[in-house]
Design a protein around this motif. Structure first.
Motif, PDB file in Angstrom:
ATOM      1  N   LYS A 100      -3.255   0.684  -2.930  1.00 17.38           N
ATOM      2  CA  LYS A 100      -3.280  -0.683  -2.418  1.00 17.38           C
ATOM      3  C   LYS A 100      -1.877  -1.264  -2.496  1.00 17.38           C
ATOM      4  O   LYS A 100      -1.195  -1.120  -3.505  1.00 17.38           O
ATOM      5  N   VAL A 101      -1.449  -1.915  -1.427  1.00 14.06           N
ATOM      6  CA  VAL A 101      -0.150  -2.570  -1.349  1.00 14.06           C
ATOM      7  C   VAL A 101      -0.358  -4.043  -1.681  1.00 14.06           C
ATOM      8  O   VAL A 101      -1.168  -4.710  -1.044  1.00 14.06           O
ATOM      9  N   HIS A 102       0.384  -4.526  -2.704  1.00 15.83           N
ATOM     10  CA  HIS A 102       0.198  -5.885  -3.221  1.00 15.83           C
ATOM     11  C   HIS A 102       1.379  -6.792  -2.881  1.00 15.83           C
ATOM     12  O   HIS A 102       2.390  -6.359  -2.352  1.00 15.83           O
ATOM     13  N   TYR A 103       1.239  -8.052  -3.308  1.00 10.95           N
ATOM     14  CA  TYR A 103       2.311  -9.041  -3.203  1.00 10.95           C
ATOM     15  C   TYR A 103       3.508  -8.603  -4.034  1.00 10.95           C
ATOM     16  O   TYR A 103       3.387  -7.812  -4.962  1.00 10.95           O
ATOM     17  N   LYS A 104       4.656  -9.161  -3.742  1.00 13.61           N
ATOM     18  CA  LYS A 104       5.887  -9.009  -4.514  1.00 13.61           C
ATOM     19  C   LYS A 104       6.303  -7.556  -4.705  1.00 13.61           C
ATOM     20  O   LYS A 104       6.713  -7.148  -5.791  1.00 13.61           O
ATOM     21  N   LYS A 105       6.167  -6.748  -3.662  1.00 14.94           N
ATOM     22  CA  LYS A 105       6.625  -5.352  -3.647  1.00 14.94           C
ATOM     23  C   LYS A 105       6.000  -4.511  -4.759  1.00 14.94           C
ATOM     24  O   LYS A 105       6.679  -3.789  -5.474  1.00 14.94           O
ATOM     25  N   LYS A 106       4.704  -4.598  -4.907  1.00 15.43           N
ATOM     26  CA  LYS A 106       3.984  -3.787  -5.890  1.00 15.43           C
ATOM     27  C   LYS A 106       2.901  -2.991  -5.191  1.00 15.43           C
ATOM     28  O   LYS A 106       2.349  -3.422  -4.183  1.00 15.43           O
ATOM     29  N   LYS A 107       2.614  -1.812  -5.741  1.00 14.04           N
ATOM     30  CA  LYS A 107       1.549  -0.942  -5.238  1.00 14.04           C
ATOM     31  C   LYS A 107       0.760  -0.430  -6.432  1.00 14.04           C
ATOM     32  O   LYS A 107       1.322  -0.204  -7.499  1.00 14.04           O
ATOM     33  N   SER A 108      -0.537  -0.234  -6.245  1.00 18.51           N
ATOM     34  CA  SER A 108      -1.391   0.314  -7.287  1.00 18.51           C
ATOM     35  C   SER A 108      -2.121   1.537  -6.758  1.00 18.51           C
ATOM     36  O   SER A 108      -2.450   1.599  -5.574  1.00 18.51           O
ATOM     37  N   GLU A 118       0.788   1.862 -11.426  1.00 16.81           N
ATOM     38  CA  GLU A 118       1.304   0.716 -10.683  1.00 16.81           C
ATOM     39  C   GLU A 118       2.804   0.875 -10.484  1.00 16.81           C
ATOM     40  O   GLU A 118       3.528   1.233 -11.411  1.00 16.81           O
ATOM     41  N   PHE A 119       3.250   0.633  -9.261  1.00 17.71           N
ATOM     42  CA  PHE A 119       4.658   0.705  -8.882  1.00 17.71           C
ATOM     43  C   PHE A 119       5.192  -0.704  -8.728  1.00 17.71           C
ATOM     44  O   PHE A 119       4.519  -1.560  -8.170  1.00 17.71           O
ATOM     45  N   ASP A 120       6.416  -0.924  -9.194  1.00 13.63           N
ATOM     46  CA  ASP A 120       7.088  -2.199  -8.990  1.00 13.63           C
ATOM     47  C   ASP A 120       8.417  -1.915  -8.296  1.00 13.63           C
ATOM     48  O   ASP A 120       9.326  -1.352  -8.892  1.00 13.63           O
ATOM     49  N   GLU A 121       8.506  -2.292  -7.022  1.00 15.60           N
ATOM     50  CA  GLU A 121       9.695  -2.040  -6.212  1.00 15.60           C
ATOM     51  C   GLU A 121      10.640  -3.228  -6.195  1.00 15.60           C
ATOM     52  O   GLU A 121      11.615  -3.226  -5.456  1.00 15.60           O
ATOM     53  N   SER A 122      10.399  -4.245  -7.012  1.00 14.32           N
ATOM     54  CA  SER A 122      11.186  -5.477  -6.938  1.00 14.32           C
ATOM     55  C   SER A 122      12.445  -5.448  -7.796  1.00 14.32           C
ATOM     56  O   SER A 122      13.243  -6.359  -7.718  1.00 14.32           O
ATOM     57  N   PHE A 123      12.648  -4.409  -8.618  1.00 10.68           N
ATOM     58  CA  PHE A 123      13.807  -4.393  -9.520  1.00 10.68           C
ATOM     59  C   PHE A 123      15.121  -4.300  -8.764  1.00 10.68           C
ATOM     60  O   PHE A 123      15.947  -5.171  -8.816  1.00 10.68           O
ATOM     61  N   PHE A 155      14.483   2.265   0.358  1.00  9.20           N
ATOM     62  CA  PHE A 155      13.431   1.364  -0.077  1.00  9.20           C
ATOM     63  C   PHE A 155      13.571   0.050   0.668  1.00  9.20           C
ATOM     64  O   PHE A 155      14.609  -0.590   0.633  1.00  9.20           O
ATOM     65  N   LYS A 156      12.531  -0.339   1.366  1.00  5.24           N
ATOM     66  CA  LYS A 156      12.532  -1.620   2.064  1.00  5.24           C
ATOM     67  C   LYS A 156      11.093  -1.993   2.365  1.00  5.24           C
ATOM     68  O   LYS A 156      10.226  -1.136   2.430  1.00  5.24           O
ATOM     69  N   SER A 157      10.858  -3.251   2.566  1.00  2.83           N
ATOM     70  CA  SER A 157       9.517  -3.668   2.952  1.00  2.83           C
ATOM     71  C   SER A 157       9.337  -3.412   4.437  1.00  2.83           C
ATOM     72  O   SER A 157      10.266  -3.528   5.210  1.00  2.83           O
ATOM     73  N   LYS A 158       8.147  -3.060   4.826  1.00  2.00           N
ATOM     74  CA  LYS A 158       7.878  -2.754   6.226  1.00  2.00           C
ATOM     75  C   LYS A 158       7.806  -4.038   7.027  1.00  2.00           C
ATOM     76  O   LYS A 158       7.206  -5.009   6.611  1.00  2.00           O
ATOM     77  N   SER A 159       8.393  -4.020   8.198  1.00  2.00           N
ATOM     78  CA  SER A 159       8.413  -5.210   9.027  1.00  2.00           C
ATOM     79  C   SER A 159       7.073  -5.457   9.708  1.00  2.00           C
ATOM     80  O   SER A 159       6.862  -6.505  10.273  1.00  2.00           O
ATOM     81  N   ILE A 160       6.175  -4.493   9.663  1.00  2.00           N
ATOM     82  CA  ILE A 160       4.874  -4.640  10.310  1.00  2.00           C
ATOM     83  C   ILE A 160       4.053  -5.748   9.637  1.00  2.00           C
ATOM     84  O   ILE A 160       3.278  -6.426  10.267  1.00  2.00           O
TER      85      ILE A 160
END
Length: 175
Positions: A100-108, A118-123, A155-160
């Protein structure tokens, strides 16, 4: 609940997961284009191919599909469950996995409904923090995460996804 910490780094089309303590690389992934398809290989620390991934887009169903094969030539399929690409499912003999893709660049990642990572891509843009509940699942966790990054150069957020409201809620955040 004892969580283990790992780091994931990306350099162009190479993804590596390492221990947070000593930066020892455990698995790596390399993606490439082959005959119009995007493919990837996941290797262990001994540089042996553990998984092969082929990324496809099912135009008639409007969803992304990842074909996953192991050394034993078993084929598994990771399928997007919605057109926003915020939920993906994979059925294996060891269990049913869901990303699941979550708010604030996190995935579980969930296994049979229970959160296992849980992944945190915001660092930073160069490193992702990963918390894992069971280290025996690390190979599958890295496989699932690598699938989502096949074809991405950095690493980047998807524009979709235009709005954070379209992402899945994180009911039990670990970070």
């Amino acid at each position: 609940m004892s969580l283990k910490r790992y780091h994931i780094s990306q350099n162009n089309n190479i993804l590596k997961i390492s221990k947070a303590v000593n930066n020892e690389v455990i698995y790596s992934s390399f993606w490439f284009m082959e005959f119009g398809k995007t493919c990837a290989e996941i290797k262990n620390a001994k540089n042996e191919v553990v998984f092969s991934i082929t990324k496809k887009f099912q135009f008639w169903k409007w969803r992304m599909v990842y074909l996953i094969s192991q050394k034993t030539a078993d084929l598994s399929i990771l399928i997007a469950q919605n057109t926003r690409y915020t939920v993906f499912k994979l059925d294996l003999l060891s269990g049913n996995y869901e990303i699941k893709v979550h708010y604030k660049k996190k995935k579980s990642i969930f296994k049979d409904g229970e959160k296992i990572a849980e992944f945190d891509e915001s660092f930073t843009n160069k490193r992702v923090e990963l918390l894992v509940l069971n280290t025996n699942e690390l190979k599958i966790i890295f496989l699932l995460y690598a699938c989502l990054l096949v074809g991405e150069n950095e690493f980047k957020s998807k524009s979709i996804i235009k709005s954070q409201k379209q992402l899945e809620t994180n009911k039990n955040p670990w970070f």
